[in-house]
Design a protein around this motif. Structure first.
Motif, PDB file in Angstrom:
ATOM      1  N   SER A  51       0.902  -1.155   0.075  1.00 53.16           N
ATOM      2  CA  SER A  51      -0.124  -0.008   0.125  1.00 53.16           C
ATOM      3  C   SER A  51       0.879   1.220   0.072  1.00 53.16           C
ATOM      4  O   SER A  51       0.427   2.228  -0.815  1.00 53.16           O
ATOM      5  N   CYS A  52       1.924   1.171   0.689  1.00 54.17           N
ATOM      6  CA  CYS A  52       3.117   2.274   0.753  1.00 54.17           C
ATOM      7  C   CYS A  52       3.403   2.428  -0.614  1.00 54.17           C
ATOM      8  O   CYS A  52       3.709   3.751  -1.124  1.00 54.17           O
ATOM      9  N   PHE A  53       3.730   1.575  -1.509  1.00 56.88           N
ATOM     10  CA  PHE A  53       4.197   1.593  -2.806  1.00 56.88           C
ATOM     11  C   PHE A  53       3.188   2.265  -3.516  1.00 56.88           C
ATOM     12  O   PHE A  53       3.375   3.025  -4.479  1.00 56.88           O
ATOM     13  N   VAL A  54       2.046   1.851  -3.515  1.00 56.06           N
ATOM     14  CA  VAL A  54       0.888   2.282  -4.336  1.00 56.06           C
ATOM     15  C   VAL A  54       0.671   3.530  -4.106  1.00 56.06           C
ATOM     16  O   VAL A  54       0.420   4.671  -4.951  1.00 56.06           O
ATOM     17  N   ALA A  55       0.740   3.783  -2.709  1.00 53.78           N
ATOM     18  CA  ALA A  55       0.573   5.611  -2.404  1.00 53.78           C
ATOM     19  C   ALA A  55       1.558   6.329  -2.958  1.00 53.78           C
ATOM     20  O   ALA A  55       1.221   7.669  -3.431  1.00 53.78           O
ATOM     21  N   VAL A  56       2.975   6.033  -2.999  1.00 52.60           N
ATOM     22  CA  VAL A  56       4.063   6.696  -3.310  1.00 52.60           C
ATOM     23  C   VAL A  56       3.892   6.883  -4.811  1.00 52.60           C
ATOM     24  O   VAL A  56       4.005   8.080  -5.632  1.00 52.60           O
ATOM     25  N   THR A  57       3.516   5.676  -5.641  1.00 52.60           N
ATOM     26  CA  THR A  57       3.222   5.744  -7.264  1.00 52.60           C
ATOM     27  C   THR A  57       2.086   6.600  -7.508  1.00 52.60           C
ATOM     28  O   THR A  57       2.163   7.481  -8.464  1.00 52.60           O
TER      29      THR A  57
ATOM     30  N   GLY B 267       1.030   9.201  -5.871  1.00 50.56           N
ATOM     31  CA  GLY B 267       1.451  10.502  -5.631  1.00 50.56           C
ATOM     32  C   GLY B 267       2.380  10.828  -6.730  1.00 50.56           C
ATOM     33  O   GLY B 267       2.321  12.206  -6.992  1.00 50.56           O
ATOM     34  N   ILE B 268       3.310  10.142  -7.146  1.00 51.00           N
ATOM     35  CA  ILE B 268       4.173  10.592  -8.471  1.00 51.00           C
ATOM     36  C   ILE B 268       3.159  10.806  -9.414  1.00 51.00           C
ATOM     37  O   ILE B 268       3.365  12.056 -10.218  1.00 51.00           O
ATOM     38  N   THR B 269       2.127   9.993  -9.740  1.00 51.28           N
ATOM     39  CA  THR B 269       1.231  10.112 -11.046  1.00 51.28           C
ATOM     40  C   THR B 269       0.510  11.407 -10.641  1.00 51.28           C
ATOM     41  O   THR B 269       0.468  12.189 -11.787  1.00 51.28           O
ATOM     42  N   THR B 270      -0.056  11.564  -9.670  1.00 51.75           N
ATOM     43  CA  THR B 270      -0.800  12.891  -9.572  1.00 51.75           C
ATOM     44  C   THR B 270       0.019  14.222  -9.465  1.00 51.75           C
ATOM     45  O   THR B 270      -0.313  15.203 -10.295  1.00 51.75           O
ATOM     46  N   TRP B 271       1.376  14.182  -9.049  1.00 53.45           N
ATOM     47  CA  TRP B 271       2.179  15.381  -9.347  1.00 53.45           C
ATOM     48  C   TRP B 271       2.390  15.559 -10.792  1.00 53.45           C
ATOM     49  O   TRP B 271       2.226  16.486 -11.244  1.00 53.45           O
ATOM     50  N   VAL B 272       2.970  14.622 -11.265  1.00 52.01           N
ATOM     51  CA  VAL B 272       3.062  14.751 -12.784  1.00 52.01           C
ATOM     52  C   VAL B 272       1.778  15.194 -13.745  1.00 52.01           C
ATOM     53  O   VAL B 272       2.050  15.884 -14.361  1.00 52.01           O
TER      54      VAL B 272
ATOM     55  N   GLY C 196      -5.263  -4.306 -12.631  1.00 54.48           N
ATOM     56  CA  GLY C 196      -5.917  -3.593 -13.959  1.00 54.48           C
ATOM     57  C   GLY C 196      -6.303  -2.341 -13.786  1.00 54.48           C
ATOM     58  O   GLY C 196      -5.963  -1.352 -14.555  1.00 54.48           O
ATOM     59  N   ALA C 197      -6.943  -2.019 -12.626  1.00 54.81           N
ATOM     60  CA  ALA C 197      -7.547  -0.685 -12.658  1.00 54.81           C
ATOM     61  C   ALA C 197      -6.435   0.397 -12.234  1.00 54.81           C
ATOM     62  O   ALA C 197      -6.407   1.473 -12.777  1.00 54.81           O
ATOM     63  N   LEU C 198      -5.494  -0.143 -11.138  1.00 51.25           N
ATOM     64  CA  LEU C 198      -4.278   1.067 -11.078  1.00 51.25           C
ATOM     65  C   LEU C 198      -3.362   1.230 -12.182  1.00 51.25           C
ATOM     66  O   LEU C 198      -3.110   2.403 -12.577  1.00 51.25           O
TER      67      LEU C 198
END
Length: 530
Positions: free
Chosen positions: A14-20, A22-27, A168-170
């Motif tokens: 879940s931490c990895f998903v949250a970080v990634t 976050g990267i996606t949202t920032w970009v 698939g959704a992610l």
């Protein structure tokens, strides 16, 4: 698995998903809506960054879970996958990387269409690219499902299905919001995590055997139940002529398929120059080579520490050998070290799967929008933005991959990737090489090369033991098996090259010498490259 394994692994994942995310949202807040930004990340990545991203894209669930499992089950014959996956990069480095970067913009079809009639070539190449991508995605989905089934034990059946749907959704979210820039940084983070986890496990295995690799091999052979046959050729691909031809077919597919994978080719467009593309490949070869050397230790380590029978009992295809090895190395079930190490490996495996599916989905959605949509759109119809079409395509491809992933949940992920490589080598590689190096190549030859490899490859898979006629098939209850080999490469790859040659020599079209000269100069020098 105990609650501690489940909780910690899910927390780390879940931490990895949250970080990634976050990267996606920032970009997504910073990016512009241009096609170059969405497909190629603005071509702003350095060779080192792109090299890490390529390695992250290539070191998939098939590498981390599937190959380790195959070595644990079949010893030497499982090791053959490592050789094929790694040697393939020599083809990429010397024949593809620089030339593709100079000749294209976003997709494989750009390279071929540079000197052909665009519409038929783009439709053919786009169709092939999407097909290869979906097959590759299925393998990642199966890996995610197998890992979740192990993590949740008896309740893993339903969890396996929901995991495939969640992955698939992610992937749709990553691609739709972040495009290539977010996908690249996700792959870089994943590559660092994967290399770190693999190094740690390799060191622990070698410590367990006091650095004596010979002792490790002998113990693996003893615990495999096969004795010295475990360390010799033939356990999986020996015996009758069918098994030996299957091995040759697999080797051809693995060595030649990488140069035709859409998500690998698209990575060469994210750097500013062809020289940077070549240096990216060198970086990725170093990382990938080191990783595959470590998977040899881990595969035989799983056989020696966990035991082949225990690996097969957990997952018939061997997809859970790596997490089981981590559990034992950490101190066994119930220990704090075992719980932590198992959770870390499970989280890294999930991170691996998410990063790879993001890259594949982006490449396939680019093919749909940039090649298929642009070619099939009616002239009088209102034109939608390519980027908008690509986002919708990502959702559609995600649905197809989820459905097929649920269907193929019991097959080995490395084996599934081998099928994707066979299709890529049969359909994409012939048209790419002919376009770059054959002066007289024509539009008909290009279209025939793609379909002449794609249709036989898919047809032979449908008629093979993979789909029906054996206990491990997708449909074990029926039998329409007429092709004895599990991998079609030995037949379909030559057919792709033959079809391209035949289409060219029977065509009335005269090759455009001026366009070929322009393509040749651009591919070799970079003059006029985008």
């Amino acid at each position: 698995m105990r609650d501690g394994h489940q909780t910690l692994a899910l927390l780390l994942f879940s931490c990895f998903v949250a970080v990634t995310l976050g990267i996606t949202t920032w970009v997504s807040r910073r990016r512009h809506g241009s096609a170059e930004e969405f497909y190629a990340g603005g071509r702003l990545f350095s060779p080192m960054e792109n090299g890490f991203a390529i390695a992250g894209d290539y070191m998939s669930a098939a590498s981390f879970l599937g190959i380790t499992g195959l070595i644990a089950l079949y010893g030497y014959d499982g090791l053959l996958y490592v050789v094929g996956f790694f040697v393939a990069w020599l083809v990429v480095l010397f024949l593809v990387a620089e030339l593709v970067r100079n000749c294209g913009r976003f997709t494989l079809a750009d390279v071929v269409a540079a000197r052909m009639s665009e519409r038929p070539v783009r439709i053919a190449a786009g169709t092939s690219s999407v097909t290869v991508s979906v097959l590759y995605l299925v393998a990642q989905m199966v890996g995610a499902g197998s890992l979740m089934a192990l993590l949740l034990g008896r309740t893993g059946g339903a969890a396996q299905a929901w995991t495939v749907i969640g992955v698939g959704a992610l992937m749709v979210v990553y691609v739709s919001l972040g495009g290539m820039r977010a996908t690249t940084w996700i792959q870089i983070v994943k590559a660092v995590l994967l290399m770190s986890g693999t190094i740690a496990l390799t060191v622990l295995v070698l410590i367990r055997f006091h650095g004596d690799f010979g002792r490790l091999l002998l113990t693996a052979a003893e615990r495999s139940g096969q004795g010295k046959a475990f360390l010799a050729p033939g356990l999986k691909y020996g015996g009758n002529w069918t098994a030996r031809l299957d091995f040759i077919s697999l080797g051809l597919a693995l060595v030649l398929g990488t140069a035709g994978l859409p998500h690998i080719l698209s990575r060469f467009y994210t750097v500013p120059t062809a020289r940077a593309a070549r240096r990216s490949t060198v970086w990725s070869i170093g990382l990938i080579g080191g990783f595959y050397l470590m998977t040899i230790v881990l595969g035989f380590g799983a056989a020696a520490v966990v035991g082949t029978d225990a690996v097969r009992e957990s997952n018939e295809a061997g997809n859970t050998a790596m997490p089981l090895l981590a559990l034992d190395l950490g101190g066994g079930a119930g220990s704090t070290g075992g719980t932590v190490l198992f959770a870390v490996v499970a989280a890294v495996a999930f991170a691996t799967i998410l990063a790879v599916v993001a890259g594949i989905t982006l490449a396939s959605s680019a093919s749909v929008a940039h090649d298929l949509y642009a070619s099939l759109r009616r002239p009088r119809r209102k034109a939608h933005s390519e980027v908008a079409v690509a986002r919708f395509a990502a959702a559609g491809i995600g649905v197809v991959a989820i459905a097929l992933g649920l269907l193929a949940r019991d097959l080995n992920v490395a084996f599934l990737v081998g099928l994707a490589f066979a299709v890529a080598a049969s359909a994409n590689l012939p048209v790419l090489l002919y376009s770059l190096f054959w002066r007289g190549f024509t539009t008909r030859g290009a279209v025939w090369a793609v379909y002449g490899g794609l249709i036989p490859a898919l047809g032979l898979v449908l008629l093979s033991p993979v789909v029906s006629g054996s206990p491990g098939s997708l449909f074990p209850g029926v039998d329409f098996q007429y092709f004895p080999l599990q991998n079609p490469g030995i037949v379909s790859i030559p057919l792709g090259f033959l079809a391209g040659w035949l289409g060219t020599v029977t065509s009335d079209e005269v090759a455009d010498e001026a366009r070929y000269a322009e393509t040749e100069v651009r591919s070799l020098t970079g003059a006029g490259a985008v």
